[in-house]
Design an enzyme around this catalytic site. Structure first.
Site, PDB file in Angstrom:
ATOM      1  N   ASP A 253      11.304 -16.650 -21.955  1.00  0.00           N
ATOM      2  CA  ASP A 253      11.865 -15.313 -21.799  1.00  0.00           C
ATOM      3  C   ASP A 253      12.265 -14.739 -23.163  1.00  0.00           C
ATOM      4  O   ASP A 253      12.882 -15.438 -23.977  1.00  0.00           O
ATOM      5  CB  ASP A 253      13.104 -15.422 -20.895  1.00  0.00           C
ATOM      6  CG  ASP A 253      13.619 -14.078 -20.446  1.00  0.00           C
ATOM      7  OD1 ASP A 253      12.885 -13.364 -19.745  1.00  0.00           O
ATOM      8  OD2 ASP A 253      14.770 -13.730 -20.796  1.00  0.00           O
TER       9      ASP A 253
ATOM     10  N   GLU B 240       4.525 -34.170 -27.682  1.00  0.00           N
ATOM     11  CA  GLU B 240       4.841 -35.598 -27.474  1.00  0.00           C
ATOM     12  C   GLU B 240       4.385 -36.073 -26.100  1.00  0.00           C
ATOM     13  O   GLU B 240       4.294 -37.260 -25.852  1.00  0.00           O
ATOM     14  CB  GLU B 240       6.364 -35.817 -27.531  1.00  0.00           C
ATOM     15  CG  GLU B 240       6.941 -35.890 -28.913  1.00  0.00           C
ATOM     16  CD  GLU B 240       8.455 -35.960 -28.841  1.00  0.00           C
ATOM     17  OE1 GLU B 240       9.009 -36.452 -27.822  1.00  0.00           O
ATOM     18  OE2 GLU B 240       9.085 -35.491 -29.790  1.00  0.00           O
TER      19      GLU B 240
HETATM   20  C1  NOJ Z   1      12.667 -10.573 -19.495  1.00  0.00           C
HETATM   21  C2  NOJ Z   1      12.625 -10.847 -18.040  1.00  0.00           C
HETATM   22  O1  NOJ Z   1      11.306 -10.815 -17.597  1.00  0.00           O
HETATM   23  C3  NOJ Z   1      13.490  -9.806 -17.393  1.00  0.00           C
HETATM   24  O2  NOJ Z   1      13.373  -9.807 -15.999  1.00  0.00           O
HETATM   25  C4  NOJ Z   1      14.903 -10.031 -17.829  1.00  0.00           C
HETATM   26  O3  NOJ Z   1      15.724  -8.996 -17.326  1.00  0.00           O
HETATM   27  C5  NOJ Z   1      15.035 -10.036 -19.336  1.00  0.00           C
HETATM   28  N1  NOJ Z   1      13.997 -10.779 -19.973  1.00  0.00           N
HETATM   29  C6  NOJ Z   1      16.348 -10.644 -19.770  1.00  0.00           C
HETATM   30  O4  NOJ Z   1      16.361 -12.017 -19.492  1.00  0.00           O
END
Ligand code: NOJ
Length: 553
Positions: A207, A257
């Site tokens: 993310d 790894e």
């Molecule tokens: C990207 C994620 O896909 C989204 O849903 C989220 O709100 C933001 N990152 C923050 O984590």
């Protein structure tokens, strides 16, 4: 295990299906999807023919951002199930030949995470606070945020705590950013990687991978745009900072790894292709989402430009291109393509960017099927967001009182946010929730439209020409035709409104071709064996507008 997936480089041409667990399938009847629901639908995924699933966060979470606010990275949110159920799902998916990728959220934790709670309980200047980004405010009494950074959901990226300090959150206040310079932060996340790798997962989707490092002077953004222009000589203070690459080099050594090596896919919104490719150097991440493709308007020159730029930038670092039409953060493509595409900004991805334009749902439906076949014929990997195989549109009229996305509140009620693409899936045309939950359950966490019966899985199953059958056939052909891996693409001559390309010849010299007509008039096709078309050809075998055909000649 099927042939292609048995190889270590399966990720170079995989079709990865995104599961947003809250909205996929609810087995226990509480109105929210769960792991038991995913397990029950594995036969659907196997029949669809996907190579892997990516599961959006399933960890314990107060759900300030639908699970992207994680309070414990090494457990399962009780609403979704248990660790034992996660283990069972991993094993069952593997038995079907399906790889399992899960989401890791390293830019921020939940404000309920033990480390943030400890930081709050500790005094300003304490070691506990150093894991996060606490600062004094500006103004005579520190009453102003430390700088001008804005949350991606709207409003300042800083929240003040009772002792007067402020903490940084590039997203919701319930998502405090961590300080990646801190060795304890690095050790924590490494432990989490290993925890799940040891349980058998095949990789992580990362993310906000471009957000982890900051310019630690914390300078004002001062109106600097992001993404930056192609030739920008400076960096943005909190996106795509060069130091972020060191983190992923460390992560790659951990993934390597394992046997087979585990893989990473980065969520990286940086715009500039060469900056994206930098994350895909051989000692960093394996793949990244191609958001330029997702945001490209349905116009031939634009699509071709993005395809060429993608292939060139990825080739420069030896990474496979990937392709994606939608996810849980953007307007469903069927509704995006339902609008006039001319003059859409290059970053138009959410409903608010084009809702004012009249929508033609039939046009959107036709185009999204054509787009799916185009995407699945391109070299490299592809992502399919749950419900795309049903042709689901965006739900554009969720009542304000039902909205759950923090964007709605943080934008002061001006941006409805992303709930329209997160509405629970329809599995059966009958039933109170189209089979999302058992009948008699709690209401789904987002309301479903009254006219979704025809989109349901059972309404399309076995129906020639349905979107579900189109996806099944396309994915089957992708597996059968080796030339549809991550090899070359050669553009073919054709009218301006057509995108036509060939893939490498097979052993008999026969080539796969993909033709997409983005114009308003039918276009004659070359002679050849038609493998699949996104809609009927004309009576004399021409390719109608907004239609893609796969052929061999
Ligand atoms: C990207 C994620 O896909 C989204 O849903 C989220 O709100 C933001 N990152 C923050 O984590």
């Amino acid at each position: 295990m099927n042939g292609r997936n048995a190889h270590d480089d399966w990720w170079r041409h995989a079709v990865v299906y995104q599961i947003y667990p809250r909205s996929f399938a609810d087995a226990n009847g509480d109105g929210v999807g769960d792991i038991a629901g995913i397990r029950a639908k594995l036969p659907h995924l196997a029949a669809l023919g996907v190579d892997a699933i990516w599961i959006s966060p399933w960890y314990p979470s107060p759900m300030a951002d639908a699970g992207y606010d994680v309070s414990d990275y090494r457990d399962i949110e009780p609403v979704f199930g248990t660790l034992a159920e996660a283990d069972a799902l991993i094993a069952e998916a593997h038995a079907e030949g399906i790889k399992v990728i899960i989401d890791i959220v390293p830019n921020h934790t939940s404000d309920q995470h033990a480390l943030f709670q400890a930081a709050l309980a500790a005094a300003p200047g304490s070691p506990e606070r150093e894991l996060y980004v606490f600062r004094e405010g500006r103004g005579s009494a520190g009453e102003l945020p430390p700088n001008d950074w804005q949350s991606s959901f709207g409003g300042p990226a800083w929240t003040r705590v009772p002792d007067g300090q402020w903490y940084l959150h590039l997203f919701a206040p319930g998502q405090p950013d961590v300080d990646w310079r801190h060795p304890e932060v690095r050790a924590e996340f490494e432990q989490t990687l290993r925890f799940w790798f040891d349980r058998g997962i095949d990789g992580f989707r990362i993310d906000v991978a471009h957000g982890l490092e900051k310019n630690w002077e914390l300078p004002d953004v001062g109106g600097l745009p992001f993404p930056l222009p192609e030739d920008a000589a400076h960096d943005h203070p909190h996106w795509d900072q060069p130091a972020v690459h060191e983190i992923f080099r460390e992560w790659r050594t951990v993934a390597d790894e394992y046997s087979p090596p585990r893989v990473f896919c980065g969520e990286i919104w940086v715009g500039r292709p060469h900056r994206l490719a930098a994350y895909l150097r051989p000692d960093e991440l394996h793949t990244a989402f191609n958001f330029d493709f997702l945001m490209a308007p349905w116009l031939p020159a634009e699509l071709r430009r993005v395809i060429d730029a993608t292939i060139a930038s990825h080739a420069a670092v030896g990474a496979p291109p990937t392709w994606v039409l939608g996810n849980h953060d953007v307007c469903r493509p069927a509704s995006r393509y339902a609008r006039d595409q001319h003059g859409l900004g290059p970053r138009a991805r959410n409903l608010r960017h084009f809702q004012a334009r009249p929508a033609d749902p039939e046009l959107g439906a036709r185009r999204v099927r054509a787009a799916a076949l185009l995407m699945l014929a391109l070299p490299g990997g592809a992502y399919v967001y749950q419900g795309e195989e049903f042709g689901l549109p965006e739900v554009e009229d969720i009542p304000a009182e039902a909205l759950q996305d923090p964007t709605w509140v943080q934008s002061g009620g001006t941006d409805k946010g992303r709930d329209g693409c997160r509405v629970p899936l329809p599995w059966t045309s009958a039933g109170e929730t189209y089979g999302f939950s058992p009948d008699g359950s709690a209401a789904p966490w987002l309301p479903q439209p009254a006219d979704w019966a025809s989109f349901a899985a059972d309404a399309q199953d076995g129906v020639h020409g349905s979107t579900l059958e189109l996806y099944r056939t396309a994915l089957k052909l992708r597996r059968e035709l080796d030339e549809l891996g991550d090899g070359d693409l050669e553009w073919l001559d054709g009218p301006e409104q057509v995108l036509a390309f060939a893939r490498p010849a097979d052993a008999d010299g026969v080539r796969f071709q993909c033709w997409t007509n983005l114009g308003s008039e039918p276009v004659a096709l070359p002679a050849g064996e038609v493998l699949l078309a996104s809609g009927p050809l004309t009576e004399d075998g021409a390719l109608p507008s907004d239609t893609t055909v796969w052929l061999r000649r």
